[in-house]
Write an enzyme that holds these catalytic residues in place. Structure first.
Site, mmCIF file in Angstrom:
data_model
loop_
_atom_site.group_PDB
_atom_site.id
_atom_site.type_symbol
_atom_site.label_atom_id
_atom_site.label_comp_id
_atom_site.label_asym_id
_atom_site.label_seq_id
_atom_site.Cartn_x
_atom_site.Cartn_y
_atom_site.Cartn_z
ATOM 1 N N GLN A 9 9.768 -6.228 -6.612
ATOM 2 C CA GLN A 9 9.922 -7.680 -6.766
ATOM 3 C C GLN A 9 10.412 -8.038 -8.164
ATOM 4 O OE1 GLN A 9 6.490 -9.850 -5.468
ATOM 5 N NE2 GLN A 9 7.330 -11.831 -6.033
ATOM 6 N N SER A 89 6.310 -0.524 -6.944
ATOM 7 C CA SER A 89 5.496 -1.588 -6.354
ATOM 8 C C SER A 89 5.966 -1.885 -4.931
ATOM 9 C CB SER A 89 5.538 -2.829 -7.258
ATOM 10 O OG SER A 89 4.622 -3.804 -6.824
ATOM 11 N N LEU A 90 6.491 -3.084 -4.682
ATOM 12 C CA LEU A 90 7.022 -3.426 -3.356
ATOM 13 C C LEU A 90 7.986 -2.360 -2.842
ATOM 14 C CD1 LEU A 90 7.974 -5.371 -1.011
ATOM 15 C CD2 LEU A 90 9.644 -6.223 -2.668
ATOM 16 N N ARG A 114 1.671 -9.044 2.872
ATOM 17 C CA ARG A 114 1.331 -8.553 1.524
ATOM 18 C C ARG A 114 1.683 -9.623 0.488
ATOM 19 N NH1 ARG A 114 4.176 -5.955 -2.797
ATOM 20 N NH2 ARG A 114 3.039 -4.220 -3.774
ATOM 21 N N HIS A 195 -1.142 -6.489 -9.537
ATOM 22 C CA HIS A 195 -1.601 -5.166 -9.975
ATOM 23 C C HIS A 195 -2.780 -5.287 -10.956
ATOM 24 C CE1 HIS A 195 1.579 -3.170 -7.837
ATOM 25 N NE2 HIS A 195 2.462 -3.987 -8.379
ATOM 26 N N GLN A 244 -2.555 -0.099 -4.022
ATOM 27 C CA GLN A 244 -1.503 -0.416 -4.987
ATOM 28 C C GLN A 244 -1.573 -1.862 -5.466
ATOM 29 O OE1 GLN A 244 2.308 -1.841 -4.087
ATOM 30 N NE2 GLN A 244 3.234 0.178 -4.311
#
Length: 291
Positions: A9, A89-90, A114, A195, A244
């Site tokens: 992202q 991440s994503l 999510r 996060h 995550q």
């Protein structure tokens, strides 16, 4: 060995993917798949004029996943194949697609929720993130030791560390980091402290949402953000992708793990080349390609 890495992202922008659709108009069907699955016209959002709508976490995440997947499919058609995959991440969800752990529709639904859960987990304006540029990790950790509601979210490269947390303490810590020698401390345009421990509710909601979803054994190993290790067990992979949300992205370690296991070429797939820049800062000897 070749590793495909997938962007996360923040890499979204209006009109992204125009190049791949001009080249492969048949990939339009993936926009239809998105619409059928989650009732969101992601094509209109990507190629519209409302940047704020695209930046909404759930829209941005689905948009990046969709465009990245199209670019991945085109890379395969052109003869590029990965020996291992990883995502930032994503981007780890696109890596799951590339490893055939889940299918496209399953990924779209999981990523949409999510994003929604992440945006709903914290009151808007009460938390945020910032990139700390040009400061030694040990020095950053010393400053953050005084601010329990701020933590490291992304270990992106030796010269960029992202912090995340409760807004009041985040703003104070940003000033202290500047005073302590950071070249720059840049606030990120995100809806919350991603996060970090503050997203525990989003983690649990995603766990419940995808508990029925079967993760298959990956056809190539995936290096995950949570462990920074080659993973092949579907049970561990699923647990890592849930954890995550509240865990830091250990990107430096992910790249080092790949290199230590024989990877000498990284191919970035996504709307931008941000990961290519990070990898260049982590290891100057590997071959880099950006799609």
């Amino acid at each position: 060995m070749r590793c495909f890495v997938f962007t996360g992202q923040g890499s979204q922008y209006l009109g992204m993917g125009k190049d791949i659709l001009e080249k492969k108009p048949e990939y339009e069907l993936y926009f239809d798949k998105v619409k059928n699955k989650i009732r969101v016209d992601i094509k209109s959002i990507i190629f519209g004029t409302d940047e704020k709508e695209l930046t909404l976490t759930q829209n941005a995440q689905v948009a990046i996943l969709t465009i990245s997947y199209m670019k991945y499919l085109n890379a395969l058609e052109e003869g590029l194949k990965p020996d291992v995959v990883a995502g930032h991440s994503l981007g780890e969800w696109t890596a799951l697609l590339a490893a055939n752990v889940i299918n496209f529709e399953e990924a779209v639904e999981a990523v949409y929720y999510r994003g929604l859960y992440m945006s709903e987990a914290f009151e808007p304006g009460k938390g945020g993130m910032a990139a700390v540029i040009g400061m030694d990790l040990n020095e950053i950790e010393k400053v953050l030791a005084n601010y329990p509601n701020v933590q490291i979210a992304n270990y992106n490269s030796p010269s960029q560390i992202v912090i995340s947390g409760e807004m009041e303490e985040l703003l104070i810590s940003m000033e202290k980091l500047k005073e302590g020698g950071a070249r720059k401390v840049v606030p990120l345009n995100v809806s919350g402290p991603f996060h970090s421990k503050f997203l525990k509710d989003a983690e649990e909601r995603l766990r419940r949402k995808i508990e029925h979803l079967e993760f298959k054994k990956p056809r190539v190993p995936i290096v995950q953000n949570v462990t920074a290790k080659f993973e092949t067990d579907p049970v561990f992979i699923k647990e890592n992708v849930i954890k995550q949300i509240t865990s830091p992205v250990r990107w430096i370690e992910c790249i080092e793990e790949c290199v230590n296991n024989g990877v000498d070429e990284f191919v970035e797939i996504g709307p931008t080349n941000v990961l290519t820049k990070f990898i260049k800062q982590i290891n100057k000897t590997v071959k880099l390609l950006n799609i």
